[in-house]
Design a protein around this motif. Structure first.
Motif, short mmCIF file in Angstrom:
data_model
loop_
_atom_site.label_atom_id
_atom_site.label_comp_id
_atom_site.label_asym_id
_atom_site.label_seq_id
_atom_site.Cartn_x
_atom_site.Cartn_y
_atom_site.Cartn_z
N GLU A 129 0.83 -1.20 0.00
CA GLU A 129 0.00 0.00 0.00
C GLU A 129 0.86 1.25 0.00
N LEU A 130 1.91 1.24 0.82
CA LEU A 130 2.80 2.40 0.87
C LEU A 130 3.50 2.62 -0.47
N ASN A 131 3.96 1.55 -1.09
CA ASN A 131 4.63 1.69 -2.38
C ASN A 131 3.69 2.17 -3.47
N GLU A 132 2.43 1.79 -3.37
CA GLU A 132 1.45 2.29 -4.33
C GLU A 132 1.32 3.81 -4.21
N ILE A 133 1.35 4.31 -2.97
CA ILE A 133 1.30 5.76 -2.73
C ILE A 133 2.56 6.42 -3.29
N ARG A 134 3.71 5.85 -2.98
CA ARG A 134 4.98 6.45 -3.39
C ARG A 134 5.16 6.45 -4.91
N ASN A 135 4.58 5.47 -5.56
CA ASN A 135 4.75 5.35 -7.02
C ASN A 135 3.68 6.08 -7.82
N GLU A 136 2.66 6.61 -7.13
CA GLU A 136 1.61 7.34 -7.83
C GLU A 136 2.23 8.58 -8.49
N ALA A 137 1.76 8.92 -9.69
CA ALA A 137 2.43 9.93 -10.51
C ALA A 137 2.58 11.28 -9.81
N SER A 138 1.51 11.80 -9.22
CA SER A 138 1.60 13.14 -8.61
C SER A 138 2.51 13.13 -7.39
N PHE A 139 2.46 12.05 -6.60
CA PHE A 139 3.33 11.96 -5.43
C PHE A 139 4.79 11.92 -5.84
N SER A 140 5.12 11.03 -6.77
CA SER A 140 6.52 10.86 -7.16
C SER A 140 7.06 12.05 -7.94
N THR A 141 6.18 12.88 -8.46
CA THR A 141 6.62 14.11 -9.12
C THR A 141 7.29 15.06 -8.13
N TYR A 142 6.74 15.12 -6.93
CA TYR A 142 7.22 16.07 -5.93
C TYR A 142 8.12 15.45 -4.87
N PHE A 143 7.88 14.19 -4.54
CA PHE A 143 8.57 13.58 -3.40
C PHE A 143 9.34 12.35 -3.85
N LYS A 144 10.64 12.35 -3.58
CA LYS A 144 11.50 11.26 -4.04
C LYS A 144 11.88 10.29 -2.91
N THR A 145 12.26 10.85 -1.77
CA THR A 145 12.73 10.02 -0.66
C THR A 145 12.22 10.57 0.67
N PHE A 146 12.29 9.73 1.70
CA PHE A 146 11.96 10.17 3.05
C PHE A 146 13.16 10.90 3.67
N PHE A 147 12.89 11.75 4.67
CA PHE A 147 13.96 12.34 5.46
C PHE A 147 14.82 11.22 6.05
N GLU A 148 16.13 11.33 5.93
CA GLU A 148 17.00 10.29 6.46
C GLU A 148 17.80 10.76 7.67
N GLU A 149 17.50 11.94 8.17
CA GLU A 149 18.19 12.44 9.37
C GLU A 149 17.96 11.49 10.54
N ASP A 150 19.02 11.20 11.28
CA ASP A 150 18.98 10.33 12.47
C ASP A 150 18.69 8.86 12.14
N LYS A 151 18.77 8.50 10.89
CA LYS A 151 18.44 7.14 10.46
C LYS A 151 19.32 6.09 11.15
N LEU A 152 18.73 4.96 11.51
CA LEU A 152 19.47 3.88 12.14
C LEU A 152 20.41 3.21 11.13
N LYS A 153 21.46 2.58 11.66
CA LYS A 153 22.39 1.86 10.78
C LYS A 153 21.90 0.44 10.47
N LYS A 154 21.09 -0.10 11.39
CA LYS A 154 20.58 -1.46 11.21
C LYS A 154 19.06 -1.47 11.35
N VAL A 155 18.43 -2.50 10.81
CA VAL A 155 17.00 -2.69 11.01
C VAL A 155 16.75 -2.87 12.51
N PRO A 156 15.79 -2.13 13.08
CA PRO A 156 15.59 -2.21 14.54
C PRO A 156 15.15 -3.60 14.99
#
Length: 223
Positions: free
Chosen positions: A136-163
């Motif tokens: 469902e999330l990927n469907e949102i991210r891949n929708e044309a209008s969304f992907s036109t404006y938004f490419k990636t999530f904020f990565e500030e403070d991102k973990l090094k490993k999967v929690p």
């Protein structure tokens, strides 16, 4: 009054971040503050046209103060050098729900959509929702209008490993490492100087609305 006037004031403030200069330039600040509040009010109306949760939100609850809280900070400069507004229901700038953030700053202007710095219980629930509903999330991210404006999530403070507690073989592990589920679109001079600036901002916010719906389904179950 223009965006450039506001950005020029903020540039001067960054060079003179003290109470004496601010007092001498209080009239300039008041002009900029009123201008930004008016933009915020208009943007709330634009967003409320497609997001019913925003219909009763008021700008006074959403616009951030320019005064910094320096009580526990090593940086004692008294003023922020940007204007910001977080448009969200259930608390405006203090809301834990996904919303719409406008940031005007000489160093870079942007509009963002989503949840910024959620507390641990909400962050864990959002990660679980991403894990359980990745299609469902990927469907949102891949929708044309969304992907036109938004490419990636904020990565500030991102973990090094999967929690801990999440599958190591998850197909998109980087999404589980995030500390913020928010996306941004940088605003160039063409947009900032456009006579229909607010409607353009509303169009970008509309493209991000499905992400807020997705995130707030989970946030509302937790808060």
């Amino acid at each position: 009054m223009t965006i450039q006037y506001l950005l020029d004031f903020l540039s001067d403030l960054a060079k003179n971040n003290n109470r004496e200069w601010f007092a001498e330039n209080k009239n300039r600040y008041d002009i900029c503050k009123t201008y930004f509040e008016n933009i915020s009010k208009q943007l709330i109306l634009e967003i409320a046209a497609f997001d019913e949760d925003i219909k009763h939100v008021e700008a006074k609850d959403c616009v951030f103060r320019i005064y910094r809280d320096i009580r526990f900070s090593t940086d004692k400069t008294p003023y922020k050098t940007h204007f910001g507004v977080y448009i969200a229901s259930a608390g405006g700038r203090k809301s834990q729900r996904g919303g719409y953030y406008l940031h005007l700053d000489p160093a870079g202007c942007f509009i963002a959509v989503g949840v910024w710095c959620p507390p641990p219980n909400i962050l864990k629930a959002l990660r679980q929702s991403v894990c359980d509903n990745i299609d469902e999330l990927n469907e949102i991210r891949n929708e044309a209008s969304f992907s036109t404006y938004f490419k990636t999530f904020f990565e500030e403070d991102k973990l090094k490993k999967v929690p801990a507690g999440f599958p190591r073989d998850f197909p998109e592990p980087e999404l589980l490492k995030l500390k913020h589920y928010m996306v941004e679109h940088k605003l160039n001079d063409y947009i900032l100087n456009a006579p229909d600036l607010v409607s353009r901002l509303g169009e970008i916010a509309r493209a991000g609305y499905p992400l807020n719906k997705f995130l707030n389904y989970t946030v509302d179950e937790v808060i």
